[in-house]
Design a protein around this motif. Structure first.
Motif, mmCIF file in Angstrom:
data_model
loop_
_atom_site.group_PDB
_atom_site.id
_atom_site.type_symbol
_atom_site.label_atom_id
_atom_site.label_comp_id
_atom_site.label_asym_id
_atom_site.label_seq_id
_atom_site.Cartn_x
_atom_site.Cartn_y
_atom_site.Cartn_z
ATOM 1 N N THR A 291 21.927 -17.143 2.104
ATOM 2 C CA THR A 291 21.483 -16.494 1.727
ATOM 3 C C THR A 291 21.243 -17.460 0.837
ATOM 4 O O THR A 291 20.373 -16.396 -0.079
ATOM 5 C CB THR A 291 22.590 -15.817 1.704
ATOM 6 O OG1 THR A 291 23.776 -16.331 0.851
ATOM 7 C CG2 THR A 291 22.834 -15.146 3.137
ATOM 8 N N TYR A 292 22.228 -18.033 0.108
ATOM 9 C CA TYR A 292 21.975 -18.485 -1.610
ATOM 10 C C TYR A 292 21.827 -19.729 -1.306
ATOM 11 O O TYR A 292 19.849 -19.581 -2.187
ATOM 12 C CB TYR A 292 23.168 -18.465 -2.400
ATOM 13 C CG TYR A 292 23.156 -18.795 -3.384
ATOM 14 C CD1 TYR A 292 23.094 -17.552 -4.897
ATOM 15 C CD2 TYR A 292 23.606 -19.935 -4.212
ATOM 16 C CE1 TYR A 292 23.169 -18.038 -6.130
ATOM 17 C CE2 TYR A 292 23.616 -20.177 -6.044
ATOM 18 C CZ TYR A 292 23.654 -19.048 -6.809
ATOM 19 O OH TYR A 292 23.608 -19.340 -8.072
ATOM 20 N N ILE B 131 11.935 -11.314 -0.993
ATOM 21 C CA ILE B 131 13.012 -10.208 -0.437
ATOM 22 C C ILE B 131 11.690 -9.409 0.901
ATOM 23 O O ILE B 131 11.024 -9.845 1.190
ATOM 24 C CB ILE B 131 13.709 -9.034 -0.939
ATOM 25 C CG1 ILE B 131 12.230 -8.262 -1.578
ATOM 26 C CG2 ILE B 131 13.734 -9.958 -1.656
ATOM 27 C CD1 ILE B 131 13.081 -7.019 -2.536
ATOM 28 N N SER C 97 24.143 -9.770 -0.169
ATOM 29 C CA SER C 97 23.524 -10.646 -0.883
ATOM 30 C C SER C 97 25.216 -10.310 -2.574
ATOM 31 O O SER C 97 23.906 -11.650 -3.524
ATOM 32 C CB SER C 97 22.394 -9.557 -1.891
ATOM 33 O OG SER C 97 23.293 -8.285 -1.634
ATOM 34 N N ASN D 145 14.991 -13.015 2.713
ATOM 35 C CA ASN D 145 16.692 -12.975 2.830
ATOM 36 C C ASN D 145 15.998 -11.212 2.953
ATOM 37 O O ASN D 145 15.684 -10.023 2.236
ATOM 38 C CB ASN D 145 17.049 -12.610 1.665
ATOM 39 C CG ASN D 145 18.017 -12.041 1.300
ATOM 40 O OD1 ASN D 145 18.932 -11.458 2.834
ATOM 41 N ND2 ASN D 145 19.352 -12.836 0.317
ATOM 42 N N CYS E 214 22.441 -13.476 -4.506
ATOM 43 C CA CYS E 214 21.378 -13.635 -4.072
ATOM 44 C C CYS E 214 20.146 -13.072 -3.917
ATOM 45 O O CYS E 214 18.796 -13.768 -4.059
ATOM 46 C CB CYS E 214 21.537 -13.317 -2.088
ATOM 47 S SG CYS E 214 23.452 -14.171 -1.830
ATOM 48 N N LEU E 215 20.162 -12.153 -5.019
ATOM 49 C CA LEU E 215 19.208 -11.762 -5.568
ATOM 50 C C LEU E 215 18.507 -12.140 -7.406
ATOM 51 O O LEU E 215 17.111 -12.864 -6.924
ATOM 52 C CB LEU E 215 19.185 -10.205 -6.079
ATOM 53 C CG LEU E 215 19.328 -9.192 -4.747
ATOM 54 C CD1 LEU E 215 19.803 -8.216 -5.392
ATOM 55 C CD2 LEU E 215 18.062 -9.647 -4.217
#
Ligand code: ADP
Ligand code: MG
Length: 393
Positions: A160-161, A171, A153, A147, A386-387
């Protein structure tokens, strides 16, 4: 920090790379290629590792067939190919057997750019509603998910998720750079801390104001966001861009933060049916047929008094419809003042950064983040969705 491409063995693998190529456009032309430039480090690193790279990205909002014509990633393919000096394979198919065929024909060292992931939003909103079948089908193309789409995010989408559920996920280098910079800023914000917000994405950004207002010392507003606040105060804003559904909450925000929030005192208005009409108005003079397209220079002078005493400034969104020359003066004057200020100034957002670059000011500021909404959400709460689904080192 999250694990990055450099923390795992990627040699000779097939990689699904999520970029944010949601570039600002005007008449089908890319106004600013910053987002594409920022993706190059990761792509080059993957090429050095002899990977086959499948790139996913969204562009704009896709609600109908007309939008599909407007928001094809084909022009991003051309720009990326030029910047890398390398042929890129373009897949017009966003999922299914036909996408598999395109990917299977390619070899290690090849790059495949897949058409706009939001084409999957027609008819069932699959990408934007984080459909698990869609995420699963993309995951089956590949070994690892990277990503590198910092600007996306803060939204839970399939590309993305959802996809992280099915793949080893890390990442990219652009995402890492933006997160390191954000960590540095949030660890020590020098005050007064001023946030300047403008632009068009009222529905997305006005809810963030409820939180950001508690973090900052001043909030200076322009664009559609300011229009919505002006309307909440009971002022006539004519046919201007506003977000009706936020009006009641804004009234409360204004009552609670009287000394923090500054709004335009003068504006440039146009008329939707008469292109030649343009006028400068004090804020209480706007009529029901007019449209506010920019802030006036008295407003910019008032905002500059705050800018001059600020130590940290974050800017997202433009003061007006800056792509049209006649409505670009508010944004230009604000940026010129920011350039001359002693504060550390940060920008976030596709259009905001595009405006900075178009004036040649990119070196004058501390940092230009690719994402506006994502940066604002990080400044409020570091746990971007998303992180949170990618492991820490
Ligand atoms: P960013 O991309 O930096 O996050 P936005 O997309 O939210 O910023 O805002 C930029 C967009 O807002 C531009 O396309 C600009 O034309 C539009 N905009 C700004 N002010 C107005 C206004 N008063 N009326 C209509 N559009 C506006
Ligand atoms: Mg934008």
């Amino acid at each position: 920090m999250k694990i990055t491409v450099k923390d795992i063995d990627l040699k000779d693998k097939t990689i699904l790379l999520r970029c944010d190529y949601n570039v600002p456009l005007k008449d089908g032309v890319i106004l600013d290629n910053s987002k594409i430039l920022s993706s190059l480090d990761t792509i080059k690193y993957l090429l050095e590792n002899n990977c086959k790279i499948i790139i996913l990205s969204h562009l704009g909002k896709v609600k109908n067939e007309e939008d599909k014509k407007k928001y094809s990633l084909i022009m991003v393919k051309d720009e990326l190919s030029k910047l890398l000096n390398k042929e890129i394979v373009f897949s017009p198919f966003t999922s299914g057997i036909k996408l598999n065929e395109v990917v299977n024909k390619c070899e290690n060292g090849d790059i495949i750019l897949v058409e706009n992931t939001r084409f999957e939003d027609i008819p069932n909103n699959l990408e934007s509603s984080n459909d698990s079948q869609l995420a699963l089908s993309w995951s089956e193309l590949t070994d690892v998910f990277v990503n590198d789409a910092f600007a996306s995010s803060h939204r839970k989408h399939a590309s993305t998720y959802g996809i992280t559920k099915y793949l080893e996920s890390v990442i990219g280098l652009s995402m890492e750079k933006e997160l390191l910079m954000l960590e540095k800023i949030t660890n020590n914000i020098e005050r007064p801390y001023t946030v300047i917000m403008g632009g068009a994405k009222c529905d997305e950004k006005i809810p963030l104001i409820k939180n950001i207002i508690n973090e900052c010392d001043y909030l200076l507003l322009g664009g559609g966001i300011a229009n919505t606040f002006l309307k909440a105060l009971g002022l006539e804003v004519g046919m201007s861009l506003v977000s009706e559904k936020e009006i009641n909450e804004i009234k409360q925000i204004l009552i609670n933060n009287k000394n923090k929030i500054l709004l335009p005192i003068d504006v440039i208005v146009g008329n939707e049916t008469n292109d030649n009409y343009i006028n400068h108005k004090n804020i209480n003079e706007v009529t029901s047929s007019e449209v506010i397209f920019d802030v006036g220079l008295n407003t910019i002078a008032m905002y500059n008094e705050i800018i001059e005493k600020s130590k940290t400034i974050f800017v997202n969104g433009t003061m007006g419809k800056y792509e049209e020359f006649k409505y670009s003066n508010g944004t230009k004057a604000l940026l010129a003042n920011l350039k001359d200020s002693n504060a550390k100034v940060y920008f976030g957002g596709g259009d905001s950064v595009s405006a900075v670059n178009s004036l040649g000011y990119s070196d004058a500021f501390e940092y230009l983040f690719t994402g506006g909404g994502a940066t604002l959400e990080y400044l409020i709460d570091k746990n971007l969705p998303c992180l949170s689904v990618i492991k820490d080192k």
